[in-house]
Enzyme design. Sequence first.
Site, PDB file in Angstrom:
ATOM      1  CG  ASP A  99     -48.923 -20.177 -23.133  1.00 31.23           C
ATOM      2  OD1 ASP A  99     -48.064 -19.276 -23.194  1.00 31.23           O
ATOM      3  OD2 ASP A  99     -48.641 -21.394 -23.134  1.00 31.23           O
ATOM      4  CG  ASP A 200     -44.444 -18.557 -25.854  1.00 34.17           C
ATOM      5  OD1 ASP A 200     -44.168 -19.731 -25.593  1.00 34.17           O
ATOM      6  OD2 ASP A 200     -44.188 -18.028 -26.954  1.00 34.17           O
ATOM      7  CD  GLU A 257     -40.711 -20.875 -23.073  1.00 36.06           C
ATOM      8  OE1 GLU A 257     -40.528 -21.989 -23.550  1.00 36.06           O
ATOM      9  OE2 GLU A 257     -41.064 -19.892 -23.757  1.00 36.06           O
ATOM     10  CG  HIS A 329     -46.084 -27.407 -24.808  1.00 35.66           C
ATOM     11  ND1 HIS A 329     -45.819 -26.658 -23.674  1.00 35.66           N
ATOM     12  CD2 HIS A 329     -45.847 -26.591 -25.851  1.00 35.66           C
ATOM     13  CE1 HIS A 329     -45.450 -25.454 -24.035  1.00 35.66           C
ATOM     14  NE2 HIS A 329     -45.464 -25.365 -25.349  1.00 35.66           N
ATOM     15  CG  ASP A 330     -42.025 -26.364 -25.868  1.00 36.80           C
ATOM     16  OD1 ASP A 330     -42.716 -26.576 -26.873  1.00 36.80           O
ATOM     17  OD2 ASP A 330     -41.990 -25.257 -25.289  1.00 36.80           O
TER      18      ASP A 330
HETATM   19  C1  NOJ Z   1     -42.272 -21.668 -26.399  1.00 29.73           C
HETATM   20  C2  NOJ Z   1     -43.460 -22.567 -26.474  1.00 29.73           C
HETATM   21  O1  NOJ Z   1     -43.509 -23.346 -25.315  1.00 29.73           O
HETATM   22  C3  NOJ Z   1     -43.299 -23.389 -27.741  1.00 29.73           C
HETATM   23  O2  NOJ Z   1     -44.209 -24.445 -27.803  1.00 29.73           O
HETATM   24  C4  NOJ Z   1     -43.451 -22.448 -28.895  1.00 29.73           C
HETATM   25  O3  NOJ Z   1     -43.235 -23.154 -30.086  1.00 29.73           O
HETATM   26  C5  NOJ Z   1     -42.456 -21.283 -28.806  1.00 29.73           C
HETATM   27  N1  NOJ Z   1     -42.350 -20.734 -27.482  1.00 29.73           N
HETATM   28  C6  NOJ Z   1     -42.861 -20.173 -29.726  1.00 29.73           C
HETATM   29  O4  NOJ Z   1     -44.005 -19.516 -29.251  1.00 29.73           O
END
Ligand code: NOJ
Length: 553
Positions: A99, A200, A257, A329-330
């Site tokens: 990541d 990310d 992302e 995970h989000d």
């Molecule tokens: C996206 C990530 O998937 C998330 O988990 C994170 O908190 C934020 N970006 C900040 O890095």
Amino acid sequence: MLNKKWWHETIGYQIYPKSFQDSNNDGVGDIQGMIQHLDELQELGVNVVWISPINLSPMVDHGYDISDYFQIDPSFGTNEDFEELIQEANKRGIKILMDLVINHTSDQHEWFKEALANPNSDFRNYYVIKEGKDGLPPNNWRSIFGGSAWEQIEDTNEYYLHLFTKGQPDLNWENPMLREELYQMIQYWLDRGLGGFRIDAITHIKKNYDYINVPADGPDNLATVWEHYRDATGIGEFLGEMRDRVFTDNDVLTIAEMDVEDPDKWEEYFGENGYFSTIFDFYHTPYSIQQEKYKEHPVTFIEDMKTKMFAKQVKANGRVLFTNFLENHDLPRALNRWIPESEIHFNSASALAMMYFFLRGIPVIYQGQEIGMVDYPKDSIEEYLDLPTYNNYENYLLEGLSEDEALHQINIECRENSRTPVQWDASEYAGFSTVKPWFDVNPNYHDINYAQQKDDPHSLLNFYKKMAVLRKNKAYQETFIYSDTVPFATEIKGCVAYERQGIESIFVICNMTNQPMQVPVASVEEILLTNGETDIYVDGYLHLKPYQGIIFK
Ligand code: NOJ
């Protein structure tokens, strides 16, 4: 037809390291724990594994706050462990994606510490540091995680920008020296044999640096102004430079992302000549499917998802490959999002899986999804650990919700739902660890666990394996990867049906309702996979049972 790339054949899997497998019994998942399960990932049919950040971190955002890009966090293991993981994975035909968190660092990174300690240091210009105005921050931008996006630097009138928590200062991509350091770091990891990166928050690296105040949009007097710090004009210069410097020659898989809302821009951002190979976008997830409805529970908005998902698929035909996913995970667990609670069972879970797995693009499974892990709602807000959870909770109270109502809302939408430890078996702590884990295991691990499903030919886990085998079947693989997605029977509510029109014509139909459903089809030559009975084609109609999915040619 796209030029073939190794990663077009990807079946991806995401590991959230803290919660995957603890091997040294400290309650936190680690790299040796990942190595223990590589055989199972291979059996599942996975050939690319994205690991959420494992670099040195104070863990304010569970690793998305990196304090040393070159070191593995000791809670996960050592740099040698990671190299062992890459090699062991490669032996099993699996490539590892790291990541890449380069919109921000941790506030404990040496660069940031140096920037604060020494106002004349070059590192000052690695971050976004501005003067305050009349005792207030430079402007009223709200951080994505709540509160002001600016943090005052002790005893000065200066503030640093943080789009996420204050422990995550934003990097200043306008500075070529900073960009150079990042490219060297990327190359360092690629030289260790990585398959690529998930990247990310990359859409935020460019900001509109005018710093004007904007009209407040909430009771905190702040404003969320995406147009100033998401996909801002000029971002392409940075993304193109990064691609040319470190991605193109390395033939890596890069998954950014980001949402690219304008379809005319897709080829610029991803695909053959794009900045990235593909993207993780949230267009079809509960994030963007009518936020208001998302607040209801349970959420059964398959129709909305279908419309969004198909609109995207049809426009992608012949052009680009998206990643297709239900969870990460989000997000909370997909089963709770899309299936009413009393109807979560093998059939609904496998139908939901079939629905997305055969779309045009790269299917990705999130850890635990393959055994049907579900949300774990809490009895009190204190049981949560994540800063944004608390910010959201406070906001609900500010909006006038009672404590119970606010907690209820958090339980529905909270990303921590997907971060409970993976349920490997029915022993204490679900076989994740022998000690109390960093985050509580969902008590339903007696009923939902990997060991039990492994030996059950009719389990969800084994159904996922069958899906992977079908996607990789040489006779159909080209069709599944490259052919167009053509939706049909869209007028039938709760019916998600599409044809993959390639060398073969393959049809996927999923009845996402709890009622029987009849779908007219011209012929059924061979059933390739179903989660129910096969004897269901009568007089030109498929007679699907509730939550039955079928794939045929
Ligand atoms: C996206 C990530 O998937 C998330 O988990 C994170 O908190 C934020 N970006 C900040 O890095």
